[in-house]
Design a protein around this motif. Structure first.
Motif, PDB file in Angstrom:
ATOM      1  N   ALA A  13       0.856  -1.189   0.000  1.00 39.36           N
ATOM      2  CA  ALA A  13       0.000   0.000   0.000  1.00 39.36           C
ATOM      3  C   ALA A  13       0.887   1.231   0.000  1.00 39.36           C
ATOM      4  CB  ALA A  13      -0.908   0.014   1.232  1.00 39.36           C
ATOM      5  N   LEU A  17      -2.028   5.801   2.104  1.00 47.26           N
ATOM      6  CA  LEU A  17      -3.241   4.998   2.288  1.00 47.26           C
ATOM      7  C   LEU A  17      -3.289   4.266   3.630  1.00 47.26           C
ATOM      8  CD1 LEU A  17      -3.914   3.245  -1.152  1.00 47.26           C
ATOM      9  CD2 LEU A  17      -5.232   5.061  -0.062  1.00 47.26           C
ATOM     10  N   HIS A  20      -5.874   5.202   6.184  1.00 48.63           N
ATOM     11  CA  HIS A  20      -7.215   4.934   5.663  1.00 48.63           C
ATOM     12  C   HIS A  20      -7.549   3.444   5.740  1.00 48.63           C
ATOM     13  CE1 HIS A  20      -7.581   9.058   4.288  1.00 48.63           C
ATOM     14  NE2 HIS A  20      -6.337   8.952   3.846  1.00 48.63           N
ATOM     15  N   TRP A  70      -9.916   0.617  -3.547  1.00 48.11           N
ATOM     16  CA  TRP A  70      -8.697   1.399  -3.705  1.00 48.11           C
ATOM     17  C   TRP A  70      -7.789   0.706  -4.704  1.00 48.11           C
ATOM     18  CZ3 TRP A  70      -8.314   1.601   2.258  1.00 48.11           C
ATOM     19  CH2 TRP A  70      -9.261   2.491   2.731  1.00 48.11           C
ATOM     20  N   ILE A  73      -3.557  -0.952  -3.794  1.00 45.23           N
ATOM     21  CA  ILE A  73      -3.396  -1.823  -2.639  1.00 45.23           C
ATOM     22  C   ILE A  73      -3.454  -3.267  -3.113  1.00 45.23           C
ATOM     23  CG2 ILE A  73      -5.870  -1.680  -2.172  1.00 45.23           C
ATOM     24  CD1 ILE A  73      -5.308  -2.095   0.779  1.00 45.23           C
TER      25      ILE A  73
END
Length: 165
Positions: A13, A17, A20, A70, A73
């Protein structure tokens, strides 16, 4: 009461991010989540984390739903079988999207009979190649894409995440 458990592997990631991802997992578990992020050698500039979790059955699917939108990722999450509920494995990569499979008590992927019959019919009609479709049902492409990320994570620290009851 927590009846299911499994492992979340965030294979890669972008650093921005990471908070999150923690918030998304916390939203599913109902408790704060603070993962230990380490560099991912298989994708320089990205981070990885791993955590074992306990929660309600269906937690792995809920985490997958919250993370798979997303694009930058790569992750896998497993859920062991619990009383009355099959186990599962979910994987996501930016290039392949999501993969979900039912997992038996011994760790093998269980392909439902209707899916096998459908693949056999399509192969008999010449619409697909049987071996390729069986590989897809078993997640071979996801395994191939994620293997270098899994290997790079060996020896990484693991945390336990417990859902709110």
């Amino acid at each position: 009461m927590a009846a299911a458990r499994g492992v979340l592997y965030v294979h890669s990631a972008q650093p921005a991010l990471c908070p999150h991802i923690e918030w998304a997992v916390a939203g599913v578990l109902g408790v704060p989540v603070d993962l230990t992020w380490t560099p991912q050698p298989a994708a320089p500039g990205t981070l990885r984390a791993q955590a074992e979790w306990e929660g309600r059955p269906g937690t792995a699917a809920a985490v997958t739903s919250s993370l798979m939108g997303w694009q930058r990722i790569r992750f896998e999450i497993t859920e062991d079988a619990s009383p009355g509920v099959d186990g599962s494995r979910h994987a996501y990569t930016p290039t392949l999207g999501a993969f979900t499979a039912v997992v038996g008590a011994n760790g093998d992927i269980q392909v439902p009979e209707d899916r096998l019959r459908n693949v056999m019919l399509m192969a008999a009609q010449g619409r697909v190649v049987l071996e390729e479709e069986l590989d897809r049902l078993l997640g071979k492409q996801w395994d191939e894409e994620l293997e270098s990320f899994r290997y790079a994570g060996e020896g990484a620290p693991v945390r336990w995440l417990h859902a709110a009851v």
